[in-house]
Design a protein around this motif. Structure first.
Motif, PDB file in Angstrom:
ATOM      1  N   ALA A 109     -13.607  -8.706  12.314  1.00 31.99           N
ATOM      2  CA  ALA A 109     -13.718  -7.272  12.068  1.00 31.99           C
ATOM      3  C   ALA A 109     -12.466  -6.735  11.387  1.00 31.99           C
ATOM      4  CB  ALA A 109     -13.964  -6.530  13.379  1.00 31.99           C
ATOM      5  N   ASP A 110     -11.311  -7.311  11.693  1.00 34.50           N
ATOM      6  CA  ASP A 110     -10.044  -6.846  11.123  1.00 34.50           C
ATOM      7  C   ASP A 110      -9.786  -7.394   9.726  1.00 34.50           C
ATOM      8  OD1 ASP A 110      -9.581  -5.456  13.436  1.00 34.50           O
ATOM      9  OD2 ASP A 110      -8.167  -6.913  14.276  1.00 34.50           O
ATOM     10  N   ARG A 111     -10.186  -8.623   9.482  1.00 35.91           N
ATOM     11  CA  ARG A 111      -9.875  -9.282   8.208  1.00 35.91           C
ATOM     12  C   ARG A 111     -11.146  -9.778   7.538  1.00 35.91           C
ATOM     13  NH1 ARG A 111      -4.051 -11.489   8.009  1.00 35.91           N
ATOM     14  NH2 ARG A 111      -3.178 -10.282   9.698  1.00 35.91           N
ATOM     15  N   GLU A 112     -11.204  -9.537   6.255  1.00 42.39           N
ATOM     16  CA  GLU A 112     -12.373  -9.986   5.497  1.00 42.39           C
ATOM     17  C   GLU A 112     -12.352 -11.489   5.287  1.00 42.39           C
ATOM     18  OE1 GLU A 112     -14.025  -9.199   1.092  1.00 42.39           O
ATOM     19  OE2 GLU A 112     -13.439  -7.430   2.238  1.00 42.39           O
ATOM     20  N   GLN A 113     -11.196 -12.047   4.941  1.00 43.87           N
ATOM     21  CA  GLN A 113     -11.024 -13.481   4.726  1.00 43.87           C
ATOM     22  C   GLN A 113      -9.925 -14.003   5.658  1.00 43.87           C
ATOM     23  OE1 GLN A 113     -12.723 -15.558   2.965  1.00 43.87           O
ATOM     24  NE2 GLN A 113     -14.030 -14.092   1.928  1.00 43.87           N
ATOM     25  N   PRO A 114     -10.260 -14.318   6.905  1.00 45.29           N
ATOM     26  CA  PRO A 114      -9.224 -14.813   7.819  1.00 45.29           C
ATOM     27  C   PRO A 114      -8.737 -16.204   7.407  1.00 45.29           C
ATOM     28  CG  PRO A 114     -11.370 -14.808   8.904  1.00 45.29           C
ATOM     29  CD  PRO A 114     -11.560 -14.202   7.551  1.00 45.29           C
ATOM     30  N   THR A 115      -7.467 -16.439   7.628  1.00 49.10           N
ATOM     31  CA  THR A 115      -6.876 -17.739   7.328  1.00 49.10           C
ATOM     32  C   THR A 115      -6.913 -18.616   8.579  1.00 49.10           C
ATOM     33  OG1 THR A 115      -4.657 -17.052   7.986  1.00 49.10           O
ATOM     34  CG2 THR A 115      -5.298 -16.651   5.678  1.00 49.10           C
ATOM     35  N   LEU A 116      -6.529 -19.881   8.408  1.00 46.93           N
ATOM     36  CA  LEU A 116      -6.464 -20.784   9.570  1.00 46.93           C
ATOM     37  C   LEU A 116      -5.444 -20.304  10.590  1.00 46.93           C
ATOM     38  CD1 LEU A 116      -6.774 -24.358   8.017  1.00 46.93           C
ATOM     39  CD2 LEU A 116      -8.406 -23.168   9.462  1.00 46.93           C
ATOM     40  N   GLN A 117      -4.346 -19.739  10.090  1.00 49.10           N
ATOM     41  CA  GLN A 117      -3.328 -19.218  11.001  1.00 49.10           C
ATOM     42  C   GLN A 117      -3.872 -18.023  11.795  1.00 49.10           C
ATOM     43  OE1 GLN A 117       0.327 -18.114   9.092  1.00 49.10           O
ATOM     44  NE2 GLN A 117       1.441 -18.001  11.020  1.00 49.10           N
ATOM     45  N   ASP A 118      -4.658 -17.163  11.138  1.00 53.25           N
ATOM     46  CA  ASP A 118      -5.292 -16.047  11.845  1.00 53.25           C
ATOM     47  C   ASP A 118      -6.251 -16.569  12.914  1.00 53.25           C
ATOM     48  OD1 ASP A 118      -3.980 -14.218  10.192  1.00 53.25           O
ATOM     49  OD2 ASP A 118      -5.656 -14.148   8.761  1.00 53.25           O
ATOM     50  N   LEU A 119      -7.017 -17.594  12.559  1.00 54.59           N
ATOM     51  CA  LEU A 119      -7.951 -18.194  13.505  1.00 54.59           C
ATOM     52  C   LEU A 119      -7.205 -18.795  14.696  1.00 54.59           C
ATOM     53  CD1 LEU A 119     -10.820 -19.078  14.288  1.00 54.59           C
ATOM     54  CD2 LEU A 119     -10.426 -21.153  12.940  1.00 54.59           C
ATOM     55  N   ASP A 128     -15.103 -16.306  21.550  1.00 54.36           N
ATOM     56  CA  ASP A 128     -16.015 -15.634  20.610  1.00 54.36           C
ATOM     57  C   ASP A 128     -15.610 -14.178  20.388  1.00 54.36           C
ATOM     58  OD1 ASP A 128     -17.612 -17.819  20.042  1.00 54.36           O
ATOM     59  OD2 ASP A 128     -19.174 -17.285  21.502  1.00 54.36           O
ATOM     60  N   GLN A 129     -15.213 -13.495  21.452  1.00 51.54           N
ATOM     61  CA  GLN A 129     -14.787 -12.101  21.320  1.00 51.54           C
ATOM     62  C   GLN A 129     -13.510 -11.983  20.487  1.00 51.54           C
ATOM     63  OE1 GLN A 129     -14.519 -10.497  25.281  1.00 51.54           O
ATOM     64  NE2 GLN A 129     -16.749 -10.287  25.474  1.00 51.54           N
ATOM     65  N   ALA A 130     -12.568 -12.882  20.698  1.00 46.70           N
ATOM     66  CA  ALA A 130     -11.333 -12.865  19.904  1.00 46.70           C
ATOM     67  C   ALA A 130     -11.639 -13.140  18.439  1.00 46.70           C
ATOM     68  CB  ALA A 130     -10.339 -13.886  20.446  1.00 46.70           C
ATOM     69  N   LEU A 131     -12.548 -14.078  18.179  1.00 45.37           N
ATOM     70  CA  LEU A 131     -12.951 -14.365  16.803  1.00 45.37           C
ATOM     71  C   LEU A 131     -13.671 -13.167  16.184  1.00 45.37           C
ATOM     72  CD1 LEU A 131     -13.112 -16.434  14.503  1.00 45.37           C
ATOM     73  CD2 LEU A 131     -15.288 -17.179  15.484  1.00 45.37           C
ATOM     74  N   GLY A 132     -14.497 -12.492  16.959  1.00 38.08           N
ATOM     75  CA  GLY A 132     -15.190 -11.297  16.469  1.00 38.08           C
ATOM     76  C   GLY A 132     -14.215 -10.201  16.091  1.00 38.08           C
ATOM     77  N   ARG A 133     -13.170 -10.008  16.894  1.00 43.33           N
ATOM     78  CA  ARG A 133     -12.145  -9.009  16.560  1.00 43.33           C
ATOM     79  C   ARG A 133     -11.410  -9.395  15.276  1.00 43.33           C
ATOM     80  NH1 ARG A 133     -11.488  -9.119  22.141  1.00 43.33           N
ATOM     81  NH2 ARG A 133      -9.700 -10.507  22.026  1.00 43.33           N
ATOM     82  N   LEU A 134     -11.144 -10.683  15.124  1.00 40.63           N
ATOM     83  CA  LEU A 134     -10.468 -11.160  13.920  1.00 40.63           C
ATOM     84  C   LEU A 134     -11.333 -10.909  12.689  1.00 40.63           C
ATOM     85  CD1 LEU A 134      -8.256 -12.793  12.399  1.00 40.63           C
ATOM     86  CD2 LEU A 134      -9.588 -14.841  12.950  1.00 40.63           C
TER      87      LEU A 134
END
Length: 188
Positions: free
Chosen positions: A102-112, A94-100
């Motif tokens: 916060a960094d990206r407005e539209q995260p991709t599957l690869q970012d996830l 959850d924390q890693a997802l929260g950082r993602l």
């Protein structure tokens, strides 16, 4: 004719365990839901329980132990540790997802995927330390002899067997299930 003595005590203890075990699981579910506010997170964490119990049963079977009140106490303790390890993994994911997010407005599957991998990798060492310390502490009890060792072995055996299988599940399966859950929400 009626049986008395230790058999009678075992029967009473088994009846109590039929109440205590579901009550303990209900309390665990309630506390998890109050913490995470998500039924899916609770379900993922509780998914660690069946494999932990399977590992405990396997080791009981391999050692030739029967299910007993002592083994039931070991399974209750195992359930608590298995849930704790699952909570550790979900919190960091959850924390890693929260950082993602916060960094990206539209995260991709690869970012996830990268965020889930990062969160899971951060938990390898703490989970392995927890499992190693638990197993190292229980092996002398499980292998020991002396007064009371027969009961203590049956408490320690399910925990040792379950810790091995819950580690595999938590490190490999939980991050994948978490990714699939979050990817589905990302696509929607």
């Amino acid at each position: 004719m009626s049986w008395s003595g230790q058999y009678e005590y075992m029967q009473r203890a088994a009846q109590r365990l039929q109440i205590v075990v579901p009550a303990a699981i209900a309390i665990i579910v309630l506390l998890l839901f109050l913490n995470f506010r998500s039924l899916v997170s609770v379900a993922i964490i509780l998914g660690t329980l069946p494999l932990a119990l399977v590992g405990g049963y396997w080791l009981l079977y391999l050692l030739g132990y029967n299910l007993s009140v002592a083994a039931g106490a070991g399974f209750i303790a195992l359930a608590g540790v298995a849930v704790e390890i699952g909570v550790l993994m979900i919190v960091y994911l959850d924390q890693a997802l929260g950082r993602l997010q916060a960094d990206r407005e539209q995260p991709t599957l690869q970012d996830l995927q990268h965020a889930v991998t990062e969160g899971a990798v951060l938990r390898i060492r703490p989970i392995m330390m927890t499992v190693s310390a638990t197993i190292a502490g229980l092996l002398p009890i499980m292998l020991g002899s002396g007064t009371g060792s027969e009961v203590m072995r049956r408490i320690a055996a399910p925990m040792v067997g379950g810790m091995v299988t819950v580690t595999v599940l938590t490190l490999l399966v939980v991050p994948v299930v978490y990714f699939l859950w979050r990817a589905r929400a990302l696509r929607a």
